[in-house]
Design an enzyme around this catalytic site. Sequence first.
Site, mmCIF file in Angstrom:
data_model
loop_
_atom_site.group_PDB
_atom_site.id
_atom_site.type_symbol
_atom_site.label_atom_id
_atom_site.label_comp_id
_atom_site.label_asym_id
_atom_site.label_seq_id
_atom_site.Cartn_x
_atom_site.Cartn_y
_atom_site.Cartn_z
ATOM 1 N N CYS A 8 48.571 -47.786 -4.453
ATOM 2 C CA CYS A 8 47.899 -47.152 -5.798
ATOM 3 C C CYS A 8 47.747 -45.487 -5.832
ATOM 4 O O CYS A 8 46.784 -45.483 -4.665
ATOM 5 C CB CYS A 8 47.152 -48.338 -6.422
ATOM 6 N N CYS A 63 44.158 -44.845 -7.364
ATOM 7 C CA CYS A 63 43.269 -45.457 -6.067
ATOM 8 C C CYS A 63 42.835 -44.403 -5.148
ATOM 9 O O CYS A 63 41.472 -43.918 -4.234
ATOM 10 C CB CYS A 63 43.511 -46.532 -5.263
#
Length: 152
Positions: A78, A81
């Site tokens: 991600c 993230c």
Amino acid sequence: MQDFQKGLQQRLQEHVQELKTGKSNAAPAGGSRFRVAAAAVEAEAGPDLRELSVDDWDSALAEAGDTLVVVDFYTNWCGPCKVMLPLLVQLQQEQSDIKVYKLNCNKKNKELGMKLNVKVAPTFQLYKNSNKVAEMTGAKIDELKALIQEHK
């Protein structure tokens, strides 16, 4: 190589600023600028936050007691993230009255993530006395800070 690393660091700083302000410059086709910034974040993450797993989930929340716990549910792939990680490290350093933990929603922790109704990464859940008091999704540090202030 140093010029390349400086360029990556500059792109990372620009992207972090975009996340903070909510303003985004158009990315090249395929979003490659974002991937470059995310790779730079991974390389420059700084000190680690406590990594939780299904094995220590309950005990970590119990140990925190009435201290506000922010849990970052993330995945390795991600990009947002990865961009949030240094911001979360900074948040933990600035606010010693909270605890910021992270939990990788990988195979080992997938069942726990599903049990906690985590559907997207990043997801942030806030806990007090082992009870969830708030939740938000997305790489929005200012919204997360506001949510933390609301529940301290």
